[in-house]
Motif scaffolding. Structure first.
Motif, PDB file in Angstrom:
ATOM      1  N   LEU B  23     -10.305   0.740  -0.078  1.00  0.00           N
ATOM      2  CA  LEU B  23      -9.200   1.702  -0.047  1.00  0.00           C
ATOM      3  C   LEU B  23      -8.622   1.928  -1.431  1.00  0.00           C
ATOM      4  N   ARG B  24      -7.985   3.078  -1.590  1.00  0.00           N
ATOM      5  CA  ARG B  24      -7.252   3.353  -2.815  1.00  0.00           C
ATOM      6  C   ARG B  24      -6.107   2.359  -2.957  1.00  0.00           C
ATOM      7  N   GLU B  25      -5.704   2.116  -4.183  1.00  0.00           N
ATOM      8  CA  GLU B  25      -4.491   1.333  -4.428  1.00  0.00           C
ATOM      9  C   GLU B  25      -3.300   2.227  -4.100  1.00  0.00           C
ATOM     10  N   ALA B  26      -2.754   2.080  -2.903  1.00  0.00           N
ATOM     11  CA  ALA B  26      -1.616   2.939  -2.556  1.00  0.00           C
ATOM     12  C   ALA B  26      -0.828   2.284  -1.438  1.00  0.00           C
ATOM     13  N   ASP B  27       0.402   2.734  -1.306  1.00  0.00           N
ATOM     14  CA  ASP B  27       1.266   2.241  -0.244  1.00  0.00           C
ATOM     15  C   ASP B  27       1.126   3.185   0.945  1.00  0.00           C
ATOM     16  N   PHE B  28       0.430   2.726   1.984  1.00  0.00           N
ATOM     17  CA  PHE B  28       0.185   3.613   3.130  1.00  0.00           C
ATOM     18  C   PHE B  28       1.304   3.477   4.162  1.00  0.00           C
ATOM     19  N   SER B  29       2.515   3.776   3.737  1.00  0.00           N
ATOM     20  CA  SER B  29       3.633   3.741   4.680  1.00  0.00           C
ATOM     21  C   SER B  29       4.380   5.058   4.583  1.00  0.00           C
ATOM     22  N   THR B  30       5.267   5.299   5.549  1.00  0.00           N
ATOM     23  CA  THR B  30       6.053   6.534   5.504  1.00  0.00           C
ATOM     24  C   THR B  30       7.072   6.428   4.373  1.00  0.00           C
ATOM     25  N   LEU B  31       7.737   7.545   4.110  1.00  0.00           N
ATOM     26  CA  LEU B  31       8.794   7.552   3.098  1.00  0.00           C
ATOM     27  C   LEU B  31       9.894   6.556   3.465  1.00  0.00           C
ATOM     28  N   SER B  32      10.053   6.331   4.772  1.00  0.00           N
ATOM     29  CA  SER B  32      11.060   5.372   5.246  1.00  0.00           C
ATOM     30  C   SER B  32      10.524   3.948   5.247  1.00  0.00           C
ATOM     31  N   GLY B  33       9.279   3.764   4.801  1.00  0.00           N
ATOM     32  CA  GLY B  33       8.723   2.412   4.685  1.00  0.00           C
ATOM     33  C   GLY B  33       8.053   1.884   5.944  1.00  0.00           C
TER      34      GLY B  33
END
Lengths: 141, 551
Positions: B23-33
């Protein structure tokens, strides 16, 4: 050889109710080990200077997003000077156009932080400034 | 049977593939976390169509309040505007109406929002800065000069002194020969979120709530087409809350107003159809759409099942949307046009009744005329060119959107429970519960952007150096404050002083009894009593709000 902590007053002058930035910065400065006093909303320049004096702070940080900075910021500085507190490190932030920022920085404000500023960089700035000032005064921090 | 096994096998294979995937290095969460799955399936979105969705225009209105949604009429394009004096803002209103805007929305300055006259000592430097300065009926008359009040709907963003400004508006209509029964529009009048987030209050919560029930009571008879409260999540979100907090706190406030109206002896179906809502549309496209859909479903169920409303109009949550001011950046400000467009699309796919799109320059100053026009054109492109307004609730049945709608509803229910356990909305304001929740979310988000887990173009990625943005700034004329002061001096010198004093005394008497305050404010408006004078009586009689300390 005291381990002196930096004391900061975060203040909201005027009628502006936008306190997200002020409170966020207050929390971050506290995380960086500073003692932070937050004035709460709707304070006059006179009230802010009085709290700064009572709390014997090293730094006063003003936050304003209402456009009244040119009327209120210099008045806070005058009130501080009146109380012999002209030496505090005076900083500010908010929606402040470039020209106003330049003017305020020539008029007693050490630095003004605009939108998008990294809050850690504010803490680092204050720490560096106070270190220099205290070194000059012979205070160990 | 075979099919089930197949489905299970397929799911297991998919899970295995996900576990192995790079996977890409990224935070796969909503804007609300809220963490997200890489994909959603029917199992993530169990639905009972008739009960949970219903057709558009049917209970519980998850799919929208109208059977054909925007085929009947498009959303109202309503740009919030106001600055300087009433005369200047009147010109901006006429500019916006000339360019195809379909409703007005008044932004007031801080003195007005706080119930203070332009010549009050506390207001130095603030007059006309963030909105228009209105201190009297005469100012309101200047603001609406030449505007047909029986034809244009007006929204007024005012809360602490809302009943006083509404009185100026009604009195202004009467002076212009317009029957108040014909007036359409909204007064925000949502004091609970002021204590929680926006912080422009006048008096303590209980008397403030009494004034709100007075407004609801008066308007149901005398100004029947007026929306008496716009229950607002916008400011809660802008102050830092998550999407679920915005929704939960707003609806909790809404239910509190309904309880107050019922407790004051009003029939829920007499006032509930005139309640409207106001939400933020932030950058997380699907989370926002889910929030709007969940809002309608929750409100419909609460109104029908808990408050026993029988009129379907009482069940329908109608709302205004503003794109997220906090999502705009001072860096590379033209990018804000793009952010705003995505947010506007989410609002429309979420079924909004009206929309304000922010201008690209609003992190620097109030918007210029050019920037406002681009913002309005953004809505017009959306309405006229993208063809998205032809089909109601086009994302219904999306496993992801339905799962997100269910998730936000469940989060909101947990907050309702927590608020109830604390004794309700007012005690939770007084002990700083909402304020603390919002602050904590704001700090979490700020830290996420600073650590780079939440990315902002021009701020923490694709940065272009420190050059000041090369766009025009809208500056408020310093003379505006002087002109506003001069107008007040003239008003005070020309009015019938005995009559003004008598009307203020009548208000004081009404504060101590239970006469309808809005009625008294209208009489005082006609006697040229000023906003600050009326508000001062209220402060003295009702006491001011003391902000709880949360840090």
């Amino acid at each position: 050889m005291t381990d002196r902590r930096i004391r900061v007053l975060v203040a909201k002058p005027g009628l502006d109710g936008h306190d997200r930035g002020a409170k966020t910065v207050a929390s971050v400065l506290r995380d960086h080990g500073m003692e932070v006093i937050y004035t709460g909303l709707h304070k006059t320049p006179d009230m802010i200077a009085e709290i700064a004096l009572q709390e014997d702070v090293d730094v006063v940080g003003l936050s304003i997003l209402s456009g009244a900075h040119m009327a209120l910021f210099p008045r806070v500085r005058e009130e501080l000077v009146k109380r012999d507190m002209g030496h505090v490190l005076l900083v500010g932030g908010g929606i402040i156009p470039e020209d106003d920022r330049t003017n305020l920085e020539q008029d007693g404000f050490a630095k003004l932080f605009g939108p998008g500023t990294n809050t850690d960089s504010i803490a680092e700035y204050i720490q560096a400034e106070m270190k220099t000032r205290w070194a000059a005064e012979g205070v160990d921090a | 049977m075979t099919e089930t096994i197949h489905a299970t096998d397929a799911t297991a294979a998919w899970q295995a593939a996900i576990a192995k995937a790079k996977l890409r290095e990224a935070d796969f969460s909503t804007l609300s976390g809220v963490p997200l799955q890489p994909g959603y399936t029917p199992e993530d979105a169990p639905l009972d169509y008739a009960n949970d969705l219903g057709h558009p225009g049917q209970f519980p209105f998850t799919r929208g309040v109208h059977p054909t949604m925007y085929r009947g009429r498009l959303w109202t394009m309503r740009q919030f505007a106001g600055f300087g004096t009433a005369v200047e803002t009147n010109e901006r209103f006429k500019f916006l109406l000339d360019h195809g805007q379909t409703g007005l929305s008044v932004a007031f300055d801080f003195p007005t929002l706080m119930g203070r006259d332009s010549d009050d000592e506390m207001c130095l430097g603030e007059v006309g800065q963030v909105g228009v300065a209105i201190s009297s009926l005469a100012d309101m008359q200047r603001l609406f000069d030449g505007i047909p009040m029986d034809q244009v709907s007006t929204s007024m963003t005012i809360n602490g002194p809302a009943p006083i400004l509404l009185a100026f508006y009604i009195a202004c209509a009467e002076r212009n020969g317009v029957d108040p029964k014909l007036l359409t529009g909204t007064v925000q009048n949502d004091i609970l979120k002021e204590y929680q987030a926006q912080h422009a209050w006048l008096v303590a919560p209980e008397p403030a709530l009494r004034m709100i029930t007075d407004v609801m009571g008066y308007c149901s008879t005398h100004v029947p087409k007026w929306n008496t409260i716009s229950i607002s999540g916008y400011h809660i979100r802008e102050a830092g809350s998550t999407a679920a907090q915005e929704l939960a706190f707003t609806l909790a406030n809404g239910m509190e107003y309904v309880r107050r109206g019922v407790a004051a002896g009003q029939d829920v179906d007499d006032f509930a159809p005139r309640l409207s809502f106001f939400f933020d549309s932030h950058l997380d496209f699907f989370e926002e759409i889910a929030k709007f859909r969940a809002a309608r479903r929750i409100w419909a169920r609460k109104m029908k099942n808990e408050f026993g409303a029988k009129d379907p109009r009482s069940w329908m949550l109608r709302f205004h949307t503003q794109t997220a001011g906090v999502s705009l950046t001072a860096q590379q400000p033209e990018n804000n046009i793009v952010r705003t467009a995505y947010e506007a699309l989410a609002a429309v796919l979420g079924g909004t009744q009206s929309l304000h799109t922010n201008s690209m320059d609003e992190t620097l100053s109030l918007p210029t005329e050019k920037a406002v026009k681009i913002a309005l054109r953004t809505q017009q492109v959306l309405a006229e060119e993208t063809e998205v307004a032809h089909v109601a609730d086009p994302l219904a049945g999306s496993f992801f959107v339905e799962a997100a709608t269910n998730r936000i509803e469940a989060e909101a229910e947990a907050y309702f429970q927590a608020i109830e356990e604390r004794g309700g909305v007012v005690p939770s304001i007084q002990d700083g519960y909402f304020q603390k929740e919002i602050h904590e979310s704001a700090v979490i988000y700020q830290r996420a952007t600073e650590r780079g887990t939440k990315r902002i173009v021009g701020v923490n990625c694709f940065v272009e150096g420190e050059a000041a943005p090369d766009i025009d700034i809208h500056r408020i004329r310093p003379e505006a404050e002087l002109e506003a002061r001069a107008n007040l001096a003239k008003l005070r010198s020309e009015r019938d002083e005995a009559r003004a004093t008598q009307e203020l005394a009548n208000i004081r008497e009404a504060c101590r009894g239970d006469a309808n305050l809005l009625e008294r404010f209208i009489a005082a408006a006609h006697a040229d009593c000023t906003l600050g004078e009326i508000a001062q009586v209220l402060r003295e009689e009702f006491g001011e709000f003391k902000e709880p300390k949360i840090l």
